[in-house]
Design an enzyme around this catalytic site. Structure first.
Site, mmCIF file in Angstrom:
data_model
loop_
_atom_site.group_PDB
_atom_site.id
_atom_site.type_symbol
_atom_site.label_atom_id
_atom_site.label_comp_id
_atom_site.label_asym_id
_atom_site.label_seq_id
_atom_site.Cartn_x
_atom_site.Cartn_y
_atom_site.Cartn_z
ATOM 1 N N LYS A 6 10.072 -11.756 -15.175
ATOM 2 C CA LYS A 6 9.481 -11.903 -13.854
ATOM 3 C C LYS A 6 8.176 -12.574 -13.812
ATOM 4 C CE LYS A 6 9.386 -10.811 -9.323
ATOM 5 N NZ LYS A 6 10.518 -11.245 -8.761
ATOM 6 N N HIS B 235 28.503 -39.378 -3.749
ATOM 7 C CA HIS B 235 28.214 -40.176 -4.833
ATOM 8 C C HIS B 235 28.473 -39.770 -6.219
ATOM 9 C CE1 HIS B 235 26.592 -42.639 -1.426
ATOM 10 N NE2 HIS B 235 26.112 -41.505 -1.086
ATOM 11 N N TRP C 294 -3.087 -2.597 -1.505
ATOM 12 C CA TRP C 294 -2.688 -3.791 -1.634
ATOM 13 C C TRP C 294 -3.424 -4.702 -0.814
ATOM 14 C CZ3 TRP C 294 1.213 -6.107 -5.020
ATOM 15 C CH2 TRP C 294 1.516 -7.423 -4.762
ATOM 16 N N GLU D 83 21.142 -17.011 -11.647
ATOM 17 C CA GLU D 83 20.483 -16.140 -12.372
ATOM 18 C C GLU D 83 21.073 -14.612 -12.574
ATOM 19 O OE1 GLU D 83 17.291 -16.268 -9.301
ATOM 20 O OE2 GLU D 83 15.706 -16.194 -10.915
ATOM 21 N N LYS E 230 19.948 -18.454 -7.035
ATOM 22 C CA LYS E 230 20.163 -16.939 -7.067
ATOM 23 C C LYS E 230 21.439 -16.568 -7.781
ATOM 24 C CE LYS E 230 17.152 -15.739 -6.419
ATOM 25 N NZ LYS E 230 15.781 -16.443 -6.460
ATOM 26 N N GLU F 79 18.251 -22.922 -3.514
ATOM 27 C CA GLU F 79 17.721 -21.396 -3.768
ATOM 28 C C GLU F 79 19.026 -20.599 -3.793
ATOM 29 O OE1 GLU F 79 15.387 -19.996 -4.775
ATOM 30 O OE2 GLU F 79 15.735 -18.004 -4.076
ATOM 31 N N ARG G 61 4.963 0.111 -6.455
ATOM 32 C CA ARG G 61 4.931 -0.892 -5.098
ATOM 33 C C ARG G 61 3.979 -1.774 -5.360
ATOM 34 N NH1 ARG G 61 6.956 1.875 -0.329
ATOM 35 N NH2 ARG G 61 5.471 0.876 1.039
ATOM 36 N N ASN H 299 -1.729 2.336 6.190
ATOM 37 C CA ASN H 299 -0.665 1.173 5.466
ATOM 38 C C ASN H 299 -0.568 0.348 6.924
ATOM 39 O OD1 ASN H 299 -0.889 2.337 3.205
ATOM 40 N ND2 ASN H 299 1.593 2.820 3.043
ATOM 41 N N GLY H 300 -0.352 -0.723 6.746
ATOM 42 C CA GLY H 300 -0.029 -1.814 7.950
ATOM 43 C C GLY H 300 -1.129 -2.531 8.198
ATOM 44 N N CYS I 180 0.840 -1.191 -0.071
ATOM 45 C CA CYS I 180 0.067 -0.099 0.072
ATOM 46 C C CYS I 180 0.784 1.386 -0.030
ATOM 47 C CB CYS I 180 -0.962 -0.094 1.212
ATOM 48 S SG CYS I 180 -1.917 -1.496 1.303
HETATM 49 C C1 F6R Z 1 13.638 -17.052 -9.222
HETATM 50 C C2 F6R Z 1 12.358 -16.726 -9.599
HETATM 51 C C3 F6R Z 1 11.485 -17.883 -10.534
HETATM 52 C C4 F6R Z 1 10.058 -17.968 -9.747
HETATM 53 C C5 F6R Z 1 9.438 -18.726 -10.792
HETATM 54 C C6 F6R Z 1 7.945 -19.132 -10.423
HETATM 55 O O1 F6R Z 1 14.248 -15.996 -8.649
HETATM 56 O O2 F6R Z 1 11.809 -15.553 -9.323
HETATM 57 O O3 F6R Z 1 12.282 -19.095 -10.216
HETATM 58 O O4 F6R Z 1 10.262 -18.325 -8.826
HETATM 59 O O5 F6R Z 1 9.359 -18.321 -12.133
HETATM 60 O O6 F6R Z 1 7.364 -18.030 -10.459
HETATM 61 P P1 F6R Z 1 5.902 -17.775 -9.406
HETATM 62 O O7 F6R Z 1 6.495 -17.752 -7.714
HETATM 63 O O8 F6R Z 1 5.663 -16.128 -9.742
HETATM 64 O O9 F6R Z 1 4.991 -18.845 -9.885
#
Ligand code: F6R
Length: 604
Positions: free
Chosen positions: A599, A503, A75, A487, A484, A480, A27, A99-100, A2
């Site tokens: 994204k 192994h 939001w 990517e 990161k 993870e 945001r 907000n909050g 928000c």
């Molecule tokens: C990695 C990343 C992607 C998403 C994947 C699923 O940093 O952002 O691996 O996690 O594309 O996306 P959502 O969570 O939006 O279904």
């Protein structure tokens, strides 16, 4: 999440509010609204969806001369993104934006309803304005009524109230959610939840501290601290670059989002932790009736949080649990039985592969639940039940804070099911809830830690690959961490279970193989340590992340000593995120928009 704006002055109030809200669009929001008080008349407009809808609704509305106004982008958290739930919320003669989350809203609402107050929205926010007006009936001084209202609220807030009782005034209060006020030489006053709406309008700004509240008029800005003591404003000059203002001074959105994790986790647990129970108002208590297995399905980072969940559901809730990569699940003709709760996890709620598995589960007659960051997204609309993570919009393509809030929700959900299944004693539940309350503090980035990682990162810009290794819950964290790094650095990295290296992958060990070893003190420490020693003996370069010093490591990143492995998990999560970020920065890559990635992946 928000956004808030406020204005008091003689200029075009409507335009100032709308363009302020525009600056907050980044945001993320799903509805917006403004309320303007001029010549003792209120004008109020709200619209669902993008700001153009609000602009369209207000196109014939003209403000001229002195006015006070407040605006909000919402939001959704409590209640769907509808016009009724959009802010500002009206009492009888006052409006509020907030907000909050007001944690004790249910209790206050009950009392107000018993007094005959009618609520129009499903939000927690609406109680603020009704509570204020209830106090106004007994206290003639509007500011004192506002002060009393603040003292009755629990939770997090940044809020503005405008009222006909004092039509040339805006009341403000801040506790746990950001807000600042700006001033200029024309006696105008501007409020916002972050810098960017104020750029070009206010020369100097004051960032409120938690507990601050007060009021502005044309001539005055009065601030009181949480002890009720009058304090001076601490004005600083406002930066002039809008993009950097949106990044709040951070170099990248990803960096900002890593730093935001403490706040968004606090938002995610807010109102959901009872003394010895987890509260998910959004879940029907019958959701788990007849359920003997939980199946989790997701992609990428969300898949990693699902893997974390599988450890917690089996260990804490004593429910059988399996995890599937959505793109695999779609085509492998899976057997689905109706005693399985099908859970999809998605930051965006739009990922095509995950969405398809949700449709498959629905068609097979399974009960479905989505853990999602975007209300009203396709998955939220389709699933039987939904728990929203409250990460706010994530701009960096590499997910950080969304992952943090997903794991937090899964931890809470596993305890929710544990209570239901009587898998935990009351004392065990209380202990877990205490730990959950400590998570926001455990993900705070300290300067010392960030500096250390920045320095170390220069040694990890080459080599023939990285292995992130961990055991148990730290294996998905290793996955993870590796994702990161891949990517945003474009370096090859794999996540692997520590015990599995011998192994096969150990054949790769040499000084140019970088092992990032996750060594929590409270989960299989000795076993994980021997696995790392095996690699060290074969001359792999080791960077150990642990609360305990490890003499076989070439590099060591200490985390705080914690009382439980879950807190160690969150501490290490921040370290692996920052390490990837700093390696990427040194390589000169585009941290926020890495090559080839999008994204929201809405194609198969
Ligand atoms: C990695 C990343 C992607 C998403 C994947 C699923 O940093 O952002 O691996 O996690 O594309 O996306 P959502 O969570 O939006 O279904």
């Amino acid at each position: 999440m928000c956004g808030i704006v406020g204005y008091l002055g003689k200029n075009n109030t409507k335009e100032i509010l709308l363009s302020g809200l525009k600056e907050l669009e980044y945001r993320g929001y799903d509805s917006a609204g403004i309320a303007v008080l001029q010549d003792n008349n209120f004008a109020n407009y709200k619209a669902v969806g993008k700001l153009v809808n609000l602009e369209e609704k207000t196109k014939d509305f003209i403000t001229d001369g002195f006015a006070v106004g407040i605006g909000h982008t919402r939001w959704a958290t409590h209640g769907k993104p509808t016009e009724l739930n959009a802010h500002p919320h009206l009492g009888e003669s006052s409006y509020v934006v907030h907000n909050g989350i007001i944690e004790n809203y249910a209790q206050l609402k009950k009392e107000l309803q018993e007094d005959g107050v009618t609520f129009l929205s499903q939000t927690d926010t609406e109680v603020i304005v009704h509570q204020f007006e209830k106090n106004l009936k007994n206290i003639s001084n509007a500011f004192e009524a506002f002060e009393k209202t603040i003292s009755e609220l629990q939770g997090a807030y940044a809020m503005l109230i405008v009222t006909k009782s004092l039509p040339d005034t805006i009341f403000f209060a801040k506790n746990g959610s950001p807000m600042l006020v700006g001033v200029n030489e024309n006696d105008e006053k501007f409020f916002a939840s972050s810098d960017s709406p104020l750029i070009g309008l206010a020369k100097e700004v004051n960032y409120f501290d938690d507990g601050d509240y007060g009021y502005v008029t044309q001539d005055a800005l009065e601030i009181f601290n949480k002890a009720g003591k009058k304090v001076e404003a601490h004005f600083v000059t406002l930066a002039t670059d809008k993009l950097s203002a949106q990044k709040d001074g951070y170099r990248f959105f990803m960096e900002k989002e890593i730093y935001e994790q403490s706040d968004v986790i606090a938002d995610t647990i807010l109102g959901r932790l009872g003394e010895d129970e987890i509260i998910f108002d959004e879940l029907d208590s019958s959701l788990f009736d007849g359920i003997h297995e939980i199946k989790l399905c997701a992609c990428g980072t969300s898949y990693h949080s699902a893997l974390c969940a599988s450890y917690m559901f089996e260990r804490y809730s004593k429910v059988r649990c399996s995890v599937e990569v959505a793109s695999e699940f779609r085509y492998r003709e899976p057997l689905m039985s109706k005693d399985t709760l099908f859970v999809v996890i998605s930051q965006s709620g739009e990922t095509a592969d995950t969405l398809e598995t949700l449709k498959m589960a629905k068609n097979a007659g399974l009960k479905t639940l989505v853990i999602c960051n975007v209300d009203n997204s396709s998955m939220v609309r389709l699933a039987d039940a939904c728990i929203l993570t409250r990460a706010g919009i994530e701009k960096g393509v590499a997910s950080t804070k969304a992952f943090a809030t997903q794991v937090t929700v899964f931890w809470m959900l596993s305890l929710y099911v544990a209570k239901r299944n009587k898998a935990f004693t009351t004392k065990e539940l209380q202990d877990q809830i205490h730990l959950l309350r400590e998570v926001p503090a455990s993900v705070i980035v300290t300067d010392a830690m960030h500096e250390r990682i920045k320095r170390l990162s220069k040694r990890y810009l080459h080599g023939h690959g990285f292995f992130f290794i961990g055991r148990d819950l730290f294996f998905p964290l290793a996955l993870e961490g590796a994702l990161k790094l891949k990517e945003i650095s474009y370096l090859h990295a794999e996540g692997y279970p520590s015990g599995e290296m011998k192994h096969g992958p150990i054949a790769l060990a040499d000084p140019e193989l970088f092992t990032i070893a996750l060594l929590p003190q409270h989960l299989l420490y000795e076993k994980s340590k021997s696995n790392v020693e095996e690699l060290s003996a074969r001359d792999s370069t080791i960077c150990a992340i642990s609360p305990l010093p490890f003499d076989k490591a070439d590099d060591f990143i200490p985390i705080n000593s914690c009382k439980d492995y879950m807190l160690e998990f969150f501490e290490m999560m921040v370290v692996v995120q920052l390490l990837s970020l700093e390696i990427s920065v040194r390589l000169g890559n585009d941290v926020d928009m890495p090559r080839n990635l999008a994204k929201s992946v809405t194609v198969e």
